[in-house]
Design a protein around this motif. Structure first.
Motif, PDB file in Angstrom:
ATOM      1  N   GLN A  20      -0.074 -11.772   7.437  1.00 50.85           N
ATOM      2  CA  GLN A  20       0.448 -10.643   6.682  1.00 50.85           C
ATOM      3  C   GLN A  20      -0.675  -9.683   6.335  1.00 50.85           C
ATOM      4  O   GLN A  20      -1.778 -10.102   5.985  1.00 50.85           O
ATOM      5  CB  GLN A  20       1.108 -11.172   5.404  1.00 50.85           C
ATOM      6  N   VAL A  21      -0.369  -8.386   6.414  1.00 55.60           N
ATOM      7  CA  VAL A  21      -1.265  -7.328   5.949  1.00 55.60           C
ATOM      8  C   VAL A  21      -0.495  -6.570   4.872  1.00 55.60           C
ATOM      9  O   VAL A  21       0.535  -5.956   5.159  1.00 55.60           O
ATOM     10  CB  VAL A  21      -1.676  -6.372   7.086  1.00 55.60           C
ATOM     11  N   CYS A  22      -0.952  -6.666   3.635  1.00 53.24           N
ATOM     12  CA  CYS A  22      -0.303  -5.992   2.508  1.00 53.24           C
ATOM     13  C   CYS A  22      -1.143  -4.777   2.139  1.00 53.24           C
ATOM     14  O   CYS A  22      -2.339  -4.908   1.895  1.00 53.24           O
ATOM     15  CB  CYS A  22      -0.207  -6.930   1.311  1.00 53.24           C
ATOM     16  N   VAL A  23      -0.506  -3.619   2.087  1.00 51.11           N
ATOM     17  CA  VAL A  23      -1.235  -2.383   1.824  1.00 51.11           C
ATOM     18  C   VAL A  23      -0.758  -1.787   0.504  1.00 51.11           C
ATOM     19  O   VAL A  23       0.432  -1.521   0.328  1.00 51.11           O
ATOM     20  CB  VAL A  23      -1.022  -1.365   2.962  1.00 51.11           C
ATOM     21  N   GLY A  24      -1.693  -1.612  -0.421  1.00 51.53           N
ATOM     22  CA  GLY A  24      -1.407  -0.972  -1.690  1.00 51.53           C
ATOM     23  C   GLY A  24      -2.202   0.310  -1.820  1.00 51.53           C
ATOM     24  O   GLY A  24      -2.974   0.666  -0.929  1.00 51.53           O
ATOM     25  N   GLN A  25      -2.025   0.983  -2.931  1.00 48.73           N
ATOM     26  CA  GLN A  25      -2.730   2.246  -3.148  1.00 48.73           C
ATOM     27  C   GLN A  25      -4.242   2.048  -3.201  1.00 48.73           C
ATOM     28  O   GLN A  25      -5.004   2.889  -2.727  1.00 48.73           O
ATOM     29  CB  GLN A  25      -2.247   2.894  -4.437  1.00 48.73           C
ATOM     30  N   LEU A  30      -5.172  -9.410   3.141  1.00 49.64           N
ATOM     31  CA  LEU A  30      -4.942 -10.128   4.395  1.00 49.64           C
ATOM     32  C   LEU A  30      -4.581 -11.559   4.037  1.00 49.64           C
ATOM     33  O   LEU A  30      -5.352 -12.238   3.359  1.00 49.64           O
ATOM     34  CB  LEU A  30      -6.198 -10.103   5.262  1.00 49.64           C
ATOM     35  N   ARG A  31      -3.423 -12.022   4.484  1.00 47.66           N
ATOM     36  CA  ARG A  31      -2.983 -13.393   4.204  1.00 47.66           C
ATOM     37  C   ARG A  31      -2.985 -14.188   5.502  1.00 47.66           C
ATOM     38  O   ARG A  31      -2.535 -13.713   6.531  1.00 47.66           O
ATOM     39  CB  ARG A  31      -1.603 -13.403   3.574  1.00 47.66           C
ATOM     40  N   PHE A  32      -3.502 -15.428   5.386  1.00 46.92           N
ATOM     41  CA  PHE A  32      -3.654 -16.290   6.551  1.00 46.92           C
ATOM     42  C   PHE A  32      -2.778 -17.530   6.429  1.00 46.92           C
ATOM     43  O   PHE A  32      -2.209 -17.811   5.371  1.00 46.92           O
ATOM     44  CB  PHE A  32      -5.128 -16.661   6.717  1.00 46.92           C
ATOM     45  N   ASP A  33      -2.706 -18.308   7.482  1.00 46.09           N
ATOM     46  CA  ASP A  33      -1.738 -19.394   7.588  1.00 46.09           C
ATOM     47  C   ASP A  33      -2.034 -20.626   6.749  1.00 46.09           C
ATOM     48  O   ASP A  33      -1.201 -21.511   6.678  1.00 46.09           O
ATOM     49  CB  ASP A  33      -1.536 -19.789   9.051  1.00 46.09           C
ATOM     50  N   ASP A  34      -3.138 -20.750   6.102  1.00 47.29           N
ATOM     51  CA  ASP A  34      -3.399 -21.959   5.309  1.00 47.29           C
ATOM     52  C   ASP A  34      -3.559 -21.636   3.822  1.00 47.29           C
ATOM     53  O   ASP A  34      -4.256 -22.334   3.108  1.00 47.29           O
ATOM     54  CB  ASP A  34      -4.639 -22.687   5.829  1.00 47.29           C
ATOM     55  N   SER A  36      -5.138 -19.140   2.642  1.00 47.27           N
ATOM     56  CA  SER A  36      -6.351 -18.343   2.429  1.00 47.27           C
ATOM     57  C   SER A  36      -5.974 -16.870   2.472  1.00 47.27           C
ATOM     58  O   SER A  36      -5.007 -16.477   3.128  1.00 47.27           O
ATOM     59  CB  SER A  36      -7.391 -18.638   3.509  1.00 47.27           C
ATOM     60  N   TRP A  37      -6.758 -16.054   1.774  1.00 50.37           N
ATOM     61  CA  TRP A  37      -6.521 -14.615   1.793  1.00 50.37           C
ATOM     62  C   TRP A  37      -7.803 -13.858   1.461  1.00 50.37           C
ATOM     63  O   TRP A  37      -8.745 -14.419   0.924  1.00 50.37           O
ATOM     64  CB  TRP A  37      -5.405 -14.215   0.821  1.00 50.37           C
ATOM     65  N   ILE A  38      -7.781 -12.581   1.819  1.00 49.31           N
ATOM     66  CA  ILE A  38      -8.876 -11.664   1.492  1.00 49.31           C
ATOM     67  C   ILE A  38      -8.247 -10.423   0.876  1.00 49.31           C
ATOM     68  O   ILE A  38      -7.348  -9.822   1.462  1.00 49.31           O
ATOM     69  CB  ILE A  38      -9.690 -11.268   2.742  1.00 49.31           C
ATOM     70  N   ARG A  39      -8.712 -10.060  -0.316  1.00 51.00           N
ATOM     71  CA  ARG A  39      -8.260  -8.825  -0.966  1.00 51.00           C
ATOM     72  C   ARG A  39      -9.416  -7.834  -0.917  1.00 51.00           C
ATOM     73  O   ARG A  39     -10.498  -8.100  -1.451  1.00 51.00           O
ATOM     74  CB  ARG A  39      -7.851  -9.071  -2.413  1.00 51.00           C
ATOM     75  N   VAL A  40      -9.195  -6.688  -0.289  1.00 48.85           N
ATOM     76  CA  VAL A  40     -10.244  -5.688  -0.099  1.00 48.85           C
ATOM     77  C   VAL A  40      -9.951  -4.472  -0.968  1.00 48.85           C
ATOM     78  O   VAL A  40      -8.864  -3.897  -0.894  1.00 48.85           O
ATOM     79  CB  VAL A  40     -10.322  -5.256   1.383  1.00 48.85           C
ATOM     80  N   GLU A  41     -10.926  -4.118  -1.783  1.00 50.73           N
ATOM     81  CA  GLU A  41     -10.820  -2.933  -2.632  1.00 50.73           C
ATOM     82  C   GLU A  41     -11.976  -1.977  -2.330  1.00 50.73           C
ATOM     83  O   GLU A  41     -12.352  -1.166  -3.169  1.00 50.73           O
ATOM     84  CB  GLU A  41     -10.824  -3.348  -4.103  1.00 50.73           C
ATOM     85  N   SER A  42     -12.546  -2.104  -1.166  1.00 48.26           N
ATOM     86  CA  SER A  42     -13.710  -1.306  -0.776  1.00 48.26           C
ATOM     87  C   SER A  42     -13.479  -0.722   0.599  1.00 48.26           C
ATOM     88  O   SER A  42     -12.385  -0.786   1.150  1.00 48.26           O
ATOM     89  CB  SER A  42     -14.963  -2.185  -0.771  1.00 48.26           C
ATOM     90  N   ALA A  43     -14.543  -0.192   1.161  1.00 51.40           N
ATOM     91  CA  ALA A  43     -14.467   0.407   2.489  1.00 51.40           C
ATOM     92  C   ALA A  43     -14.328  -0.663   3.563  1.00 51.40           C
ATOM     93  O   ALA A  43     -14.865  -1.765   3.440  1.00 51.40           O
ATOM     94  CB  ALA A  43     -15.720   1.237   2.750  1.00 51.40           C
ATOM     95  N   MET A  44     -13.582  -0.316   4.597  1.00 46.45           N
ATOM     96  CA  MET A  44     -13.505  -1.135   5.805  1.00 46.45           C
ATOM     97  C   MET A  44     -13.793  -0.219   6.987  1.00 46.45           C
ATOM     98  O   MET A  44     -13.505   0.985   6.941  1.00 46.45           O
ATOM     99  CB  MET A  44     -12.120  -1.760   5.953  1.00 46.45           C
ATOM    100  N   ARG A  45     -14.359  -0.817   8.020  1.00 45.46           N
ATOM    101  CA  ARG A  45     -14.652  -0.066   9.244  1.00 45.46           C
ATOM    102  C   ARG A  45     -14.102  -0.844  10.422  1.00 45.46           C
ATOM    103  O   ARG A  45     -14.075  -2.076  10.413  1.00 45.46           O
ATOM    104  CB  ARG A  45     -16.152   0.093   9.445  1.00 45.46           C
ATOM    105  N   LEU A  46     -13.722  -0.107  11.444  1.00 43.45           N
ATOM    106  CA  LEU A  46     -13.342  -0.691  12.720  1.00 43.45           C
ATOM    107  C   LEU A  46     -14.481  -0.402  13.681  1.00 43.45           C
ATOM    108  O   LEU A  46     -14.912   0.740  13.812  1.00 43.45           O
ATOM    109  CB  LEU A  46     -12.039  -0.056  13.225  1.00 43.45           C
ATOM    110  N   VAL A  47     -15.004  -1.436  14.334  1.00 46.84           N
ATOM    111  CA  VAL A  47     -16.139  -1.258  15.231  1.00 46.84           C
ATOM    112  C   VAL A  47     -15.721  -1.709  16.637  1.00 46.84           C
ATOM    113  O   VAL A  47     -15.719  -2.898  16.950  1.00 46.84           O
ATOM    114  CB  VAL A  47     -17.365  -2.058  14.745  1.00 46.84           C
ATOM    115  N   PRO A  48     -15.345  -0.738  17.490  1.00 45.17           N
ATOM    116  CA  PRO A  48     -15.024  -1.078  18.885  1.00 45.17           C
ATOM    117  C   PRO A  48     -16.289  -1.531  19.608  1.00 45.17           C
ATOM    118  O   PRO A  48     -17.395  -1.121  19.250  1.00 45.17           O
ATOM    119  CB  PRO A  48     -14.514   0.235  19.466  1.00 45.17           C
ATOM    120  N   ASN A  49     -16.130  -2.381  20.617  1.00 43.19           N
ATOM    121  CA  ASN A  49     -17.290  -2.859  21.389  1.00 43.19           C
ATOM    122  C   ASN A  49     -18.087  -1.689  21.930  1.00 43.19           C
ATOM    123  O   ASN A  49     -17.558  -0.859  22.668  1.00 43.19           O
ATOM    124  CB  ASN A  49     -16.827  -3.745  22.552  1.00 43.19           C
TER     125      ASN A  49
END
Length: 118
Positions: A20-25, A30-34, A36-49
């Motif tokens: 699951q990807v939950c998007v708030g303001q 990010l929710r995972f199958d066991d 586990s989760w990650i809550r991000v309140e900062s910058a994220m970047r996408l880095v293509p190869n």
């Protein structure tokens, strides 16, 4: 906020499936199958190869939505507080950045372990 302690071990994320990807303001969760989760309140970047990092939120979110159902293939982290996650079958990785020394940037909950707050 404070970076990651040198003894931090995020290898438990390897192989977890993104459910699951939950998007708030002000956050992305990010929710995972066991449970586990990650809550991000900062910058994220996408880095293509081999390409320039993409800073726009919509590019990062498109990658995360495309990775739904995929396991984490690799996770890397730095003491400064950047976490890099690559999902299986994807040509880019997502970076979660500790970008503000005064506020929490992200939190990682690994199953039954104490939460990691950065």
């Amino acid at each position: 906020m404070y970076g990651l302690p040198a003894a931090t071990d995020l290898s438990a994320l390897n192989g977890l499936i993104l459910l699951q990807v939950c998007v708030g303001q002000n956050e992305v969760i990010l929710r995972f199958d066991d449970t586990s989760w990650i809550r991000v309140e900062s910058a994220m970047r996408l880095v293509p190869n081999g390409a320039t990092p993409i800073q726009e939120q919509d590019g990062v979110l498109r990658e995360l939505f495309a990775a739904l159902g995929a396991p984490i293939e690799a996770v890397q982290w730095t003491v400064e507080g950047t976490v890099r996650i690559r999902f299986q079958g994807r040509d880019a990785h997502v970076e979660i950045v500790d970008d503000d020394p005064h506020y929490e940037s992200f939190m990682i909950q690994l199953k039954d372990q104490p939460a990691i707050v950065v």
